[in-house]
Design a protein around this motif. Structure first.
Motif, PDB file in Angstrom:
ATOM      1  N   PRO A 215     -40.842  20.510 -13.208  1.00 16.39           N
ATOM      2  CA  PRO A 215     -40.060  18.958 -13.638  1.00 16.39           C
ATOM      3  C   PRO A 215     -40.004  17.975 -12.510  1.00 16.39           C
ATOM      4  O   PRO A 215     -39.708  18.512 -11.297  1.00 16.39           O
ATOM      5  CB  PRO A 215     -38.571  19.692 -14.136  1.00 16.39           C
ATOM      6  CG  PRO A 215     -39.017  20.936 -14.421  1.00 16.39           C
ATOM      7  CD  PRO A 215     -39.914  21.542 -13.523  1.00 16.39           C
ATOM      8  N   ILE A 216     -39.973  16.826 -12.703  1.00 15.41           N
ATOM      9  CA  ILE A 216     -40.120  15.830 -11.903  1.00 15.41           C
ATOM     10  C   ILE A 216     -38.748  14.859 -12.451  1.00 15.41           C
ATOM     11  O   ILE A 216     -38.783  14.115 -13.318  1.00 15.41           O
ATOM     12  CB  ILE A 216     -41.266  14.854 -11.678  1.00 15.41           C
ATOM     13  CG1 ILE A 216     -42.696  15.828 -11.512  1.00 15.41           C
ATOM     14  CG2 ILE A 216     -41.225  13.659 -10.634  1.00 15.41           C
ATOM     15  CD1 ILE A 216     -43.747  15.051 -11.440  1.00 15.41           C
ATOM     16  N   LEU A 217     -38.005  14.615 -11.513  1.00 14.31           N
ATOM     17  CA  LEU A 217     -36.869  13.505 -11.558  1.00 14.31           C
ATOM     18  C   LEU A 217     -36.778  12.616 -10.731  1.00 14.31           C
ATOM     19  O   LEU A 217     -37.006  12.571  -9.490  1.00 14.31           O
ATOM     20  CB  LEU A 217     -35.505  14.305 -11.403  1.00 14.31           C
ATOM     21  CG  LEU A 217     -35.285  15.524 -12.552  1.00 14.31           C
ATOM     22  CD1 LEU A 217     -36.037  16.872 -12.331  1.00 14.31           C
ATOM     23  CD2 LEU A 217     -33.625  15.940 -12.506  1.00 14.31           C
ATOM     24  N   LEU A 218     -36.233  11.450 -11.000  1.00 16.45           N
ATOM     25  CA  LEU A 218     -35.936  10.239 -10.189  1.00 16.45           C
ATOM     26  C   LEU A 218     -34.646  10.124  -9.740  1.00 16.45           C
ATOM     27  O   LEU A 218     -33.885  10.133 -10.567  1.00 16.45           O
ATOM     28  CB  LEU A 218     -36.711   8.995 -10.905  1.00 16.45           C
ATOM     29  CG  LEU A 218     -36.419   7.642 -10.139  1.00 16.45           C
ATOM     30  CD1 LEU A 218     -37.478   7.713  -9.008  1.00 16.45           C
ATOM     31  CD2 LEU A 218     -36.903   6.506 -11.095  1.00 16.45           C
ATOM     32  N   LYS A 219     -34.488   9.867  -8.427  1.00 13.39           N
ATOM     33  CA  LYS A 219     -32.987   9.765  -8.181  1.00 13.39           C
ATOM     34  C   LYS A 219     -32.830   8.116  -7.706  1.00 13.39           C
ATOM     35  O   LYS A 219     -33.658   7.398  -7.254  1.00 13.39           O
ATOM     36  CB  LYS A 219     -32.831  10.514  -6.624  1.00 13.39           C
ATOM     37  CG  LYS A 219     -31.433  10.431  -6.383  1.00 13.39           C
ATOM     38  CD  LYS A 219     -30.975  11.312  -5.164  1.00 13.39           C
ATOM     39  CE  LYS A 219     -29.476  11.490  -4.953  1.00 13.39           C
ATOM     40  NZ  LYS A 219     -29.348  12.563  -3.982  1.00 13.39           N
ATOM     41  N   VAL A 220     -31.678   7.702  -8.185  1.00 13.89           N
ATOM     42  CA  VAL A 220     -31.369   6.364  -8.363  1.00 13.89           C
ATOM     43  C   VAL A 220     -29.835   6.151  -7.443  1.00 13.89           C
ATOM     44  O   VAL A 220     -29.108   7.044  -7.415  1.00 13.89           O
ATOM     45  CB  VAL A 220     -30.978   5.705  -9.750  1.00 13.89           C
ATOM     46  CG1 VAL A 220     -32.501   5.817 -10.505  1.00 13.89           C
ATOM     47  CG2 VAL A 220     -29.958   6.437 -10.629  1.00 13.89           C
ATOM     48  N   SER A 221     -30.053   4.836  -7.011  1.00  9.71           N
ATOM     49  CA  SER A 221     -29.009   4.170  -6.062  1.00  9.71           C
ATOM     50  C   SER A 221     -27.746   3.989  -6.967  1.00  9.71           C
ATOM     51  O   SER A 221     -28.085   2.950  -7.863  1.00  9.71           O
ATOM     52  CB  SER A 221     -29.206   3.450  -5.224  1.00  9.71           C
ATOM     53  OG  SER A 221     -28.137   2.612  -4.539  1.00  9.71           O
ATOM     54  N   PRO A 222     -26.624   4.091  -6.693  1.00 11.09           N
ATOM     55  CA  PRO A 222     -25.577   3.138  -7.322  1.00 11.09           C
ATOM     56  C   PRO A 222     -25.390   1.789  -7.029  1.00 11.09           C
ATOM     57  O   PRO A 222     -24.571   1.205  -7.453  1.00 11.09           O
ATOM     58  CB  PRO A 222     -24.170   4.096  -6.668  1.00 11.09           C
ATOM     59  CG  PRO A 222     -24.601   4.361  -5.282  1.00 11.09           C
ATOM     60  CD  PRO A 222     -26.101   4.866  -5.440  1.00 11.09           C
ATOM     61  N   ASP A 223     -26.170   1.503  -5.873  1.00  9.00           N
ATOM     62  CA  ASP A 223     -25.917  -0.048  -5.592  1.00  9.00           C
ATOM     63  C   ASP A 223     -27.018  -0.936  -6.285  1.00  9.00           C
ATOM     64  O   ASP A 223     -26.957  -2.211  -6.131  1.00  9.00           O
ATOM     65  CB  ASP A 223     -26.304  -0.008  -4.047  1.00  9.00           C
ATOM     66  CG  ASP A 223     -25.374   0.694  -3.206  1.00  9.00           C
ATOM     67  OD1 ASP A 223     -24.156   0.550  -3.500  1.00  9.00           O
ATOM     68  OD2 ASP A 223     -25.795   1.318  -2.272  1.00  9.00           O
ATOM     69  N   LEU A 224     -27.673  -0.276  -7.183  1.00  9.63           N
ATOM     70  CA  LEU A 224     -28.706  -1.048  -7.742  1.00  9.63           C
ATOM     71  C   LEU A 224     -27.907  -1.692  -8.896  1.00  9.63           C
ATOM     72  O   LEU A 224     -26.809  -1.168  -9.521  1.00  9.63           O
ATOM     73  CB  LEU A 224     -29.557   0.007  -8.767  1.00  9.63           C
ATOM     74  CG  LEU A 224     -30.595   0.494  -7.909  1.00  9.63           C
ATOM     75  CD1 LEU A 224     -31.567   1.540  -8.638  1.00  9.63           C
ATOM     76  CD2 LEU A 224     -31.544  -0.375  -7.248  1.00  9.63           C
ATOM     77  N   SER A 225     -28.227  -2.778  -9.630  1.00 13.60           N
ATOM     78  CA  SER A 225     -27.500  -3.402 -10.782  1.00 13.60           C
ATOM     79  C   SER A 225     -27.808  -2.860 -12.130  1.00 13.60           C
ATOM     80  O   SER A 225     -28.552  -2.069 -12.292  1.00 13.60           O
ATOM     81  CB  SER A 225     -28.278  -4.917 -11.019  1.00 13.60           C
ATOM     82  OG  SER A 225     -29.248  -5.000 -11.337  1.00 13.60           O
ATOM     83  N   ASP A 226     -26.697  -3.134 -12.977  1.00 15.23           N
ATOM     84  CA  ASP A 226     -26.908  -2.355 -14.092  1.00 15.23           C
ATOM     85  C   ASP A 226     -28.325  -2.598 -14.616  1.00 15.23           C
ATOM     86  O   ASP A 226     -28.728  -1.568 -15.298  1.00 15.23           O
ATOM     87  CB  ASP A 226     -25.564  -2.813 -14.957  1.00 15.23           C
ATOM     88  CG  ASP A 226     -24.403  -2.085 -14.740  1.00 15.23           C
ATOM     89  OD1 ASP A 226     -24.298  -1.126 -13.992  1.00 15.23           O
ATOM     90  OD2 ASP A 226     -23.301  -2.812 -15.313  1.00 15.23           O
ATOM     91  N   GLU A 227     -28.854  -3.732 -14.520  1.00 13.11           N
ATOM     92  CA  GLU A 227     -30.213  -4.273 -15.126  1.00 13.11           C
ATOM     93  C   GLU A 227     -31.082  -3.294 -14.644  1.00 13.11           C
ATOM     94  O   GLU A 227     -32.220  -2.802 -15.322  1.00 13.11           O
ATOM     95  CB  GLU A 227     -30.275  -5.708 -15.087  1.00 13.11           C
ATOM     96  CG  GLU A 227     -29.479  -6.512 -15.937  1.00 13.11           C
ATOM     97  CD  GLU A 227     -28.082  -6.786 -15.203  1.00 13.11           C
ATOM     98  OE1 GLU A 227     -27.247  -7.037 -15.937  1.00 13.11           O
ATOM     99  OE2 GLU A 227     -27.863  -6.358 -14.114  1.00 13.11           O
TER     100      GLU A 227
END
Length: 347
Positions: A215-227
């Motif tokens: 499985p491949i997962l993408l990690k995202v930052s909390p500082d990104l906008s909701d969009e």
């Protein structure tokens, strides 16, 4: 009790990175002593069939994992697994060795129950990671968090990710693609559909040629906008991604003493100030994907109630780090027992 009254005050009297080194060195030593992992398991692990869950085709003994950054080099995942973690994410792992940023680079914000760090990516490199991960691991489930070397230009980043992915493929149970792991980078400036796709497509292509599925997962930052969070979710929906890890640490200073943070300087914050934003992001991803993709929820899980809230927000699994630092080695057991109590109350 012993941790709170004796060990924690001792560790917290030391610089954070020195304390971390003592803890990891002690665990590594215990792992080499006959019966050491058995003792760790007896002291700290909680096992119950009702804690088990299957996520992206992998059977986890419980939903509580150790987040990337604690076992940077992949050398104590077996000891952490023995202590009751359902899985351990190692790294971030980069192709070449790099020391990270100059010390001191980790700071405690005790009033906020938080950490501020500007480590960057501190990695022993791919070869050392493979040497550790090829060891017999028993029942330990290991995710590999992979990133690019800091010196690698952004337009060459896909090659760094692919090199890590190919060489670690047979040793990892899943992969986390960390595109927001360097506090020196502005998360939003790099996390575009075009850049993410350029990184992911070679990984999907390599995986299609393998006999085993990772499985491949993408990690995202909390500082990104909701969009932008929505954009990342849509990438998951439109590609063979298997899920998301949300979230990383934040550049925000909300919830911390601004004077203290200003004195310390640059870095990202983890711990209690991140709790609400992490929940918001996981809930948003879960809603937009209609609950059809697994999410690993991480960020600000400082109490068992925080963990329950994260699972209720849509996370299939959770990861802890700063909460583990502040609560001690019994924290996983405390979470598992709280989950068991909740399940018993619902039945």
């Amino acid at each position: 009790m012993l941790y709170g009254k004796l060990i924690k005050p001792l560790l917290f009297s030391l610089p954070p990175e020195q304390a971390h080194h003592i803890v990891t060195a002690t665990l590594s030593l215990l792992g080499k002593v006959p019966g050491g992992r058995w003792l760790l398991h007896k002291l700290y692990a909680t096992e119950d069939p009702s804690l088990e869950r299957e996520v992206f085709g992998i059977r986890f003994k419980n939903p509580v994992g150790m987040a990337a950054g604690f076992d940077r080099y992949g050398h104590i995942y077996r000891e952490l697994s023995a202590m009751g973690f359902g899985f351990v994410e190692v790294g971030s792992i980069t192709p070449k060795r790099q020391p990270g940023n100059p010390k001191p680079r980790i700071f405690r914000l005790d009033a906020a129950r938080a950490l501020l760090n500007r480590v960057g990516i501190c990695s022993h490199g791919l070869d050392r990671a493979v040497a550790h991960l090829r060891q017999p691991r028993g029942e330990a489930i290991v995710g590999c968090n992979i990133g690019k070397n800091t010196a690698t230009p952004c337009d060459q980043a896909p090659a760094d990710y692919l090199k890590c992915f190919r060489n670690l493929y047979q040793y990892a149970d899943y992969f986390t693609i960390n595109v927001a792991c360097d506090p020196g980078q502005k998360a939003a400036s790099y996390q575009t559909r075009e850049n993410i796709t350029k990184i992911l497509e070679p990984l999907f292509e390599f995986r299609r040629g393998q006999n085993q599925y990772r499985p491949i997962l993408l990690k995202v930052s909390p500082d990104l906008s909701d969009e932008t969070i929505d954009l990342m979710t849509d990438i998951m929906l439109d590609t063979p991604l298997d899920g998301m890890v949300a979230v990383n640490a934040t550049v925000s200073r909300e919830g911390v003493d601004r004077l203290e943070a200003t004195r310390i300087g640059a870095g990202v914050v983890s711990g209690q100030p991140l709790t609400q934003r992490a929940l918001e992001v996981v809930r948003r991803i879960h809603t937009r994907s209609q609950g059809t993709y697994p999410i690993i929820g991480v960020g600000g899980l400082m109490t068992p109630d925080d963990v329950r809230a994260m699972l209720d927000a849509g996370a299939a699994l959770v990861q802890i780090y700063t909460g583990y630092i502040y609560n001690g080695p019994g924290y996983v057991r405390e979470i598992c027992r709280a989950l068991l109590e909740k399940k018993a109350a619902e039945n």
